[in-house]
Design an enzyme around this catalytic site. Structure first.
Site, PDB file in Angstrom:
ATOM      1  N   GLY A  62      -6.097 -17.992   4.976  1.00  0.00           N
ATOM      2  CA  GLY A  62      -4.800 -17.751   5.912  1.00  0.00           C
ATOM      3  C   GLY A  62      -3.917 -17.106   4.870  1.00  0.00           C
ATOM      4  CB  SER A  63      -0.244 -16.598   4.944  1.00  0.00           C
ATOM      5  OG  SER A  63      -0.405 -15.890   6.236  1.00  0.00           O
ATOM      6  CB  THR A  64      -2.778 -19.688   0.729  1.00  0.00           C
ATOM      7  OG1 THR A  64      -4.148 -19.730   1.236  1.00  0.00           O
ATOM      8  CG2 THR A  64      -1.944 -20.729   1.388  1.00  0.00           C
ATOM      9  CG  PHE A  65      -6.680 -14.056   0.615  1.00  0.00           C
ATOM     10  CD1 PHE A  65      -7.376 -14.418  -0.384  1.00  0.00           C
ATOM     11  CD2 PHE A  65      -7.020 -12.918   1.301  1.00  0.00           C
ATOM     12  CE1 PHE A  65      -8.288 -13.438  -1.027  1.00  0.00           C
ATOM     13  CE2 PHE A  65      -8.004 -11.927   0.782  1.00  0.00           C
ATOM     14  CZ  PHE A  65      -8.676 -12.333  -0.291  1.00  0.00           C
ATOM     15  CE  LYS A  66      -0.167 -12.521   5.179  1.00  0.00           C
ATOM     16  NZ  LYS A  66       0.779 -12.946   5.960  1.00  0.00           N
TER      17      LYS A  66
END
Lengths: 610, 368
Positions: free
Chosen positions: A322-326
């Site tokens: 999810g957004s922790t990948f950004k």
């Protein structure tokens, strides 16, 4: 055949017959001389030995190595347990003995004993057959009292594995199980016996060879009915190696409690060494149940639990980040000059690519967004823009630098590698080219991409320490109690080829996520002086939902709810801990995963003397 | 079959008599090895099974005696080929027990093809040398085929893994090859090759096999396993002294200190009870038996009979030497029974069939 050949052959036979005769005589002489030596010359000596031959050799189990945490707290050691064995050769009527034993021991399986007894080959009948592990005090007392009616039984003290913290670190330490028939046949298990335990998971399995030690032998003098008179050690045991783990058992326990009600995982790492401070998988199980033969009920309760407590979610659970990948995508885009710190993209709530619409989580849009704000408010459109320009294979390259898509090499069995897609992978598996739209999903941590909680924690280490990746490490030191020799374990580390100012920019943005208004984890900020944390929330879709479905609202069934992520480090100025928290079906990262990370960080920073 | 007086005179009587005596000694020793005063039924199940196998063995011996041994020459290569196929089958579908694949189950019967292989190699080699068209002694080049005939089953049996039987096949074959004639130069080459092979072979051994050899060299490193067997066996034999402790009076045996006493370690049970006099007599009896085998081979009508007889004699010789050598602590502990005496149906049946073949060769001889 010609006559000459025949004659030659017969002559050869006659000639060689004499040599064979000679060999025969020689062999006979050697055997007779040896017989003379044993029976006549050494006869008296052996006769003495045979008259005193009331000697049996029994095995003495080696102590399994002790496992410690980083502060030398014991997390696995050995307690004395009392085992009941029978000595087959001293038993005339197994049915009677089994029935008699059954009177004193409620849980004894008489049929199984009779079956095992009958299966023993005659030449092994001198070896004790274990029939019950870990007798209770009451059982022990009963048996001692009735020993006179029970010829051929033997009560032995043997070490039993004990895990003082049980469930809190069951996945990490693992457990032991009885060796099976098939393994016994393999040469690598040559030194094992039928009732031996072997490590089945976790550290116990990974370091089985080092932990096991070498069994010794005890010479026992027995009387005519097999009762032991006295004994002496003829071969000392060698205890197994001790292992010092990198974990902090206090943090481990605390995290375990925090996670107790939420299936998922939390991993904490020291950003200056890669040492794993805690690794929790929830739900857990009691590994102490496995130290002796686990009961059928206990086993069924564990193995039939739909939440699969035996799975170590920290290394085996694979989830979209999810957004922790950004932050990783942001670093890649900055480094590949797709964006600069000043680049702004407009977010109007969605992004159009061809005929497809890619939506931002905020349908009203974020307006003008730069990289810092894109992280703080987790704007999806900003990353769709990057995904539109950054090829998937470049993403895969950066992922690999951060340790994603491959096993971290942590010393635990059955680690999963996660998954990072590439264009060649898609060609090979789907016989289709990679489409740009698919990169857009990957850019926000969805689509094909899968990571483990351990990988995400390790991937944030370079953000915490401004640029160095450390291979996560669980074992700090292995020491041999006999030789006092120690060796620490090797570990890979390298500086990422990403500019320092890019790391600083992302670090700062991650601080804003938690500490500035409109940051997605603002509610979880730590106000205590000097403990400020930085981090990133994430929500991993379990099933693709259309906007309409989301808007219809109502209760989404639990198993379809999104996974909640939060990856953080603290204190912001000089990080001492990186932590990733994943709560399965927890919904939004900010509301379920972040509070766990926040409390664990406060606890760790306040309780450990750093 | 009608036996005329002339034919009767050709029958060898000493060999069957020695065979019978050895079996009876074995039977008495098995009886005493399994004798338990507390459960005093006069024959134990083990004794009864051994007796039953003896009668099956008698039938086998009769059959192998009755068929003209030239028939064996005709089917030698077929038997050899069958044995190889069975060995390959064992590796593919064999039953695994204690880490080794040695058994095949056909129609409910479980058997060990490596036993059959020993006989098949003897038959095959004998035919090869009998039909070889050049005169002995043979050089290495001429021996290439027989070496391959030994090497193939050797490797297959070694793979099971059954080091004991594999080496036995080589030892038996070497006797036949030597007996058929081999040049001095070839012998020297073989000796050097053997040393080199043994050195290399060490690396290919399984850990437990190396362990066995190391334990043999120093039994103290394994006081519970093989070292224990050797130590207890030596005590049993040695304590027998000159006269022995007497029938059923072997204390070592009575207290069950000796595992596997009625199979591989039967000689130590006998030596404890009958002392040096009895044991020396027993060894002499075996030597006499082997001598008869040698004489039969020397007197055979044709080279095939000679080679076959020496192959059979070599089979007995090596099993006898290795078994007694092991019991007396001269050799490592390998699972090889004492022919005609040890408890075990297959071993007894095979031995008696081999005796039948020996008698067969003797019966059909014509003096040169």
């Amino acid at each position: 055949m010609s006559v000459i050949d025949l004659k030659a052959k017969q002559e050869q036979i006659a000639k060689n017959g004499k040599i064979v005769l000679l060999v025969l005589a020689l062999a006979g002489c050697i055997l007779l001389i040896r017989l003379w030596y044993l029976q006549i010359i050494k006869g008296e000596h052996y006769n003495q030995l045979s008259q005193n031959n009331r000697i049996r050799v029994r095995r003495v189990r080696a102590l399994r190595g002790i496992i410690y945490d980083r502060n030398k707290n014991i997390v696995a050691d050995n307690h004395p347990g009392f085992n009941l064995s029978i000595i087959p050769e001293n038993i005339a009527d197994i049915k009677a003995v089994a029935a008699e034993l059954g009177k004193h021991l409620a849980t004894l399986n008489e049929d199984r004993i009779i079956k095992e007894f009958n299966a023993i080959p005659s030449y092994l009948r001198y070896r004790p057959l274990k029939i019950k592990n870990n007798l209770t005090r009451d059982e022990l007392a009963l048996l001692e009292a009735h020993k006179i009616d029970l010829p051929g039984i033997l009560i032995e003290v043997e070490p039993i594995r004990h895990y003082p913290y049980g469930e809190a670190c069951a996945h990490l330490i693992g457990y032991q199980g009885f060796i099976n028939e098939q393994e016994l046949g393999q040469p690598s298990y040559a030194s094992y016996y039928a009732d031996d335990l072997v490590g089945r998971s976790g550290i116990e399995a990974q370091y089985e060879e080092l932990l096991r030690g070498t069994d010794g032998a005890r010479q026992v003098e027995v009387n005519a009915i097999g009762r032991e008179l006295n004994s002496r050690i003829i071969m000392p045991t060698e205890a197994g190696n001790n292992i010092i783990l990198t974990i902090d058992i206090d943090l481990q326990q605390y995290l375990h409690e925090l996670m107790q009600d939420s299936p998922g995982s939390a991993v904490a790492i020291d950003p200056h060494s890669g040492d794993i401070l805690a690794m929790v998988s929830s739900p857990s199980f009691s590994n102490n149940l496995f130290a002796t033969r686990i009961s059928q009920t206990d086993w069924e309760a564990i193995s039939n639990n739909p939440l699969r407590p035996l799975q170590n979610r920290a290394i085996q659970g694979q989830y979209p980040p999810g957004s922790t990948f950004k932050p990783i995508i942001a670093a890649a885009a900055l480094e590949d000059n797709i964006v600069t710190p000043k680049t702004r993209f407009f977010c109007g709530g969605s992004f159009q690519l061809g005929s497809s619409t890619f939506r931002c989580w905020n349908k009203y849009g974020h307006g003008e967004v730069n990289v810092s704000r894109s992280l703080k408010e987790s704007c999806d459109v900003y990353y769709y823009q990057i995904g539109n320009q950054l090829p998937i294979d470049r993403i895969a390259h950066y992922c690999s630098l951060f340790g994603l898509g491959k096993k971290s090499g942590i010393s635990l069995p059955q680690e999963k590698a996660g998954f990072i897609p590439t264009s060649s992978w898609k060609l090979e598996h789907f016989h289709d080219q990679w489409y740009r739209g698919e990169t857009l999903s990957v850019a926000i941590g969805q689509g094909y991409i899968l990571t483990t909680p351990l990988q995400m924690a390790a991937a944030y280490v370079p953000f915490a320490n401004s640029g160095t990746y450390y291979q996560p490490r669980l074992v700090a030191e292995i020491s041999n109690p006999q030789t006092q020799g120690k060796h620490s374990t090797d570990q890979e580390s390298y500086r990422l080829p990403i500019a320092q100012n890019h790391f600083e920019l992302i670090r700062e943005a991650l601080w804003k996520v938690v500490n500035e208004k409109h940051g997605t984890a603002y509610n979880q900020r730590i106000t205590a002086a000097g403990l400020e944390m930085a981090g990133k929330t994430g929500t991993a879709q379990v099933v693709a939902q259309t906007l309409e479905e989301v808007e219809e609202g109502g209760e989404v069934p639990w198993q379809y709810r999104d996974h909640a992520w939060f990856v953080a480090f603290a204190p912001y100025r000089n990080p001492k801990i990186v932590i990733s928290v994943l709560v399965e079906h927890g919904g939004h990262g900010g509301s379920t995963a972040a509070p766990i990370a926040q409390q664990a960080i406060i606890h760790y920073l306040q309780h450990s003397d750093l | 079959m009608q036996l005329g007086r002339k034919k009767v005179s050709r029958l060898d009587f000493s060999t069957p008599i020695i065979t019978l005596v050895l079996f009876m000694i074995g039977m008495l020793t098995i009886y005493s090895a399994t004798y338990a005063p507390e459960t005093a039924s006069w024959l134990s199940p083990v004794d009864r099974r051994q007796l039953a196998w003896f009668f099956i063995g008698l039938a086998g011996m009769g059959i192998s005696f009755a068929i003209d041994y030239h028939m064996y020459q005709k089917i030698a290569y077929v038997a050899y080929g069958t044995a190889i196929i069975l060995l390959v089958l064992v590796l593919i579908i064999g039953k695994t027990s204690m880490g080794a694949q040695r058994w095949l189950t056909i129609a409910g019967f479980t058997f060990q093809p490596s036993e059959l292989t020993k006989l098949a190699v003897v038959l095959g080699l004998s035919r090869f040398f009998a039909e070889r068209r050049t005169s002995p002694p043979y050089n290495l080049k001429e021996l290439l085929i027989p070496f391959c005939m030994v090497g193939l089953p050797f490797i297959l049996v070694l793979k099971q893994p059954d080091l004991g039987t594999a080496l036995l096949i080589v030892l038996i074959s070497l006797v036949i090859i030597f007996y058929a004639g081999i040049t001095r130069r070839a012998i020297m080459t073989l000796v050097f090759a053997g040393i080199a092979a043994a050195t290399c072979g060490w690396q290919f051994l399984h850990d437990y096999q190396r362990q066995r050899i190391l334990i043999f060299l120093n039994p103290d490193i394994d006081p519970q396993g093989a070292g224990y067997h050797i130590a207890q066996s030596k005590i049993a034999v040695g304590s027998g002294g000159l006269w022995g402790k007497g029938f059923l009076k072997g204390t070592q045996n009575l207290l069950h200190f000796l595992p596997e006493q009625h199979t591989d370690f039967i000689f130590s049970v006998f030596a404890e009870q009958w002392g040096f006099l009895g044991a020396a007599l027993l060894i002499s009896l075996y030597l006499l038996f082997l001598l008869r085998g040698l004489v039969i081979s020397q007197e055979a009508k044709d080279p095939y009979g000679s080679y076959l007889a020496i192959g059979i004699t070599a089979t007995f010789f090596w099993q006898f030497c290795i078994n007694i050598g092991m019991v007396l602590g001269l050799m490592p502990v390998v699972g090889i029974p004492l022919p005609l005496m040890s408890y075990g149906g297959t071993s007894l049946l095979t031995s008696m069939i081999l005796v039948g073949m020996l008698l067969n060769i003797h019966f059909r001889k014509q003096y040169f």
